[in-house]
Design an enzyme around this catalytic site. Structure first.
Site, PDB file in Angstrom:
ATOM      1  N   HIS A  76       0.839  -1.210   0.000  1.00 40.20           N
ATOM      2  CA  HIS A  76       0.000   0.000   0.000  1.00 40.20           C
ATOM      3  C   HIS A  76       0.869   1.253   0.000  1.00 40.20           C
ATOM      4  O   HIS A  76       0.616   2.199  -0.755  1.00 40.20           O
ATOM      5  CB  HIS A  76      -0.895   0.053   1.243  1.00 40.20           C
ATOM      6  CG  HIS A  76      -1.937  -1.003   1.320  1.00 40.20           C
ATOM      7  ND1 HIS A  76      -2.074  -1.814   2.414  1.00 40.20           N
ATOM      8  CD2 HIS A  76      -2.916  -1.372   0.448  1.00 40.20           C
ATOM      9  CE1 HIS A  76      -3.092  -2.639   2.225  1.00 40.20           C
ATOM     10  NE2 HIS A  76      -3.618  -2.393   1.035  1.00 40.20           N
ATOM     11  N   LYS A 113     -18.481  -5.508   8.230  1.00 44.28           N
ATOM     12  CA  LYS A 113     -17.258  -6.280   8.430  1.00 44.28           C
ATOM     13  C   LYS A 113     -16.571  -5.860   9.718  1.00 44.28           C
ATOM     14  O   LYS A 113     -16.451  -4.679  10.012  1.00 44.28           O
ATOM     15  CB  LYS A 113     -16.287  -6.047   7.270  1.00 44.28           C
ATOM     16  CG  LYS A 113     -16.602  -6.803   6.019  1.00 44.28           C
ATOM     17  CD  LYS A 113     -15.590  -6.435   4.969  1.00 44.28           C
ATOM     18  CE  LYS A 113     -15.116  -7.628   4.201  1.00 44.28           C
ATOM     19  NZ  LYS A 113     -14.122  -7.258   3.194  1.00 44.28           N
ATOM     20  N   ARG A 138      -1.863  -5.644  -8.419  1.00 43.89           N
ATOM     21  CA  ARG A 138      -0.849  -6.674  -8.163  1.00 43.89           C
ATOM     22  C   ARG A 138      -0.790  -7.690  -9.282  1.00 43.89           C
ATOM     23  O   ARG A 138       0.269  -8.221  -9.589  1.00 43.89           O
ATOM     24  CB  ARG A 138      -1.153  -7.411  -6.858  1.00 43.89           C
ATOM     25  CG  ARG A 138      -0.976  -6.563  -5.630  1.00 43.89           C
ATOM     26  CD  ARG A 138      -1.379  -7.331  -4.410  1.00 43.89           C
ATOM     27  NE  ARG A 138      -2.818  -7.603  -4.490  1.00 43.89           N
ATOM     28  CZ  ARG A 138      -3.566  -8.028  -3.494  1.00 43.89           C
ATOM     29  NH1 ARG A 138      -3.023  -8.272  -2.339  1.00 43.89           N
ATOM     30  NH2 ARG A 138      -4.853  -8.220  -3.650  1.00 43.89           N
ATOM     31  N   SER A 143      -3.172  -7.755   2.857  1.00 48.20           N
ATOM     32  CA  SER A 143      -3.434  -7.557   4.286  1.00 48.20           C
ATOM     33  C   SER A 143      -3.928  -8.837   4.947  1.00 48.20           C
ATOM     34  O   SER A 143      -3.539  -9.151   6.076  1.00 48.20           O
ATOM     35  CB  SER A 143      -4.462  -6.441   4.490  1.00 48.20           C
ATOM     36  OG  SER A 143      -3.945  -5.206   4.085  1.00 48.20           O
TER      37      SER A 143
END
Length: 158
Positions: free
Chosen positions: A17, A41, A90, A127
Site C-alpha cells: 500500500h 465487516k 498486483r 493484508s
C-alpha cells in the site's frame, strides 16, 4: 491543484500500500488515503487505528492526508473535489475487478481511475495474508511498516 484518493480497507496498511501511496504522491499535488468503512465487516483494527497507522507510516510525505468514509467512494470524491481514484494492481485478477469498478465509478460521476502497477517486491502482499501469518507468530517485518508491526505484535500478544 490535483487531489486524488487512494481508497482501501487498509486492515492493516502494508508496504505494498505504502509503495502505491508514495508513488502517487510524486505524481499528484495531494493524495488522500481514504479508509473505507464497511459496517458489516469486523476488522482486526478499527477505523481510527487504521488511520493512525497510515498517518504514522506516511509522515515523510506532507502531501498525503488520511480520512475515512462510509458510503460510495464516488460520493466522497464529489464532496471533496477529488479528480481521480488511484488504485494499485498486483495481478491480472486485480485488473479484471478494478476495471469493472473504474467503469462503474466513471459512469456514476465521471471520476477517472488511475492504475499503478505494484512494484515486483510487493506483488504477493495482501493484508489478509499478513494478518494470518502474524496471528500464527510468523515474521512479517519485511511486509509492513514499523508502526504496523508493533500494532500486530500487540494485537496477537507476541
Amino acid at each position: 491543484m490535483t487531489r486524488v484518493v487512494c481508497p482501501g480497507s487498509f486492515d492493516p496498511v502494508t508496504n505494498g500500500h505504502l509503495d502505491i501511496i508514495t508513488r502517487a504522491s510524486f505524481l499528484f499535488d495531494e493524495v488522500v488515503v481514504v479508509v473505507l468503512v464497511n459496517e458489516s465487516k469486523k476488522g482486526l483494527f478499527d477505523t481510527e487505528e487504521r488511520i493512525d497507522l497510515i498517518r504514522r507510516s506516511m509522515r515523510q510525505r506532507p502531501n498525503v492526508t488520511v480520512d475515512s468514509y462510509a458510503g460510495l467512494l464516488v460520493d466522497y470524491c464529489a464532496q471533496n473535489d477529488v479528480s481521480a481514484i488511484v488504485k494499485g494492481l498486483r495481478a491480472v485478477s486485480d485488473f479484471d475487478y478494478e476495471l469493472q469498478m473504474a467503469q462503474m465509478n466513471g459512469n456514476l460521476t465521471g471520476v477517472d481511475t488511475v492504475f499503478i502497477p505494484t512494484a515486483p517486491d510487493y506483488m504477493f502482499i495482501a493484508s489478509s495474508l499478513v494478518k494470518e501469518v502474524a496471528r500464527h507468530g510468523g515474521d512479517v517485518a519485511d511486509l509492513v511498516p514499523t508502526p504496523v508491526l508493533a500494532a500486530l505484535d500487540a494485537k496477537f500478544g507476541h
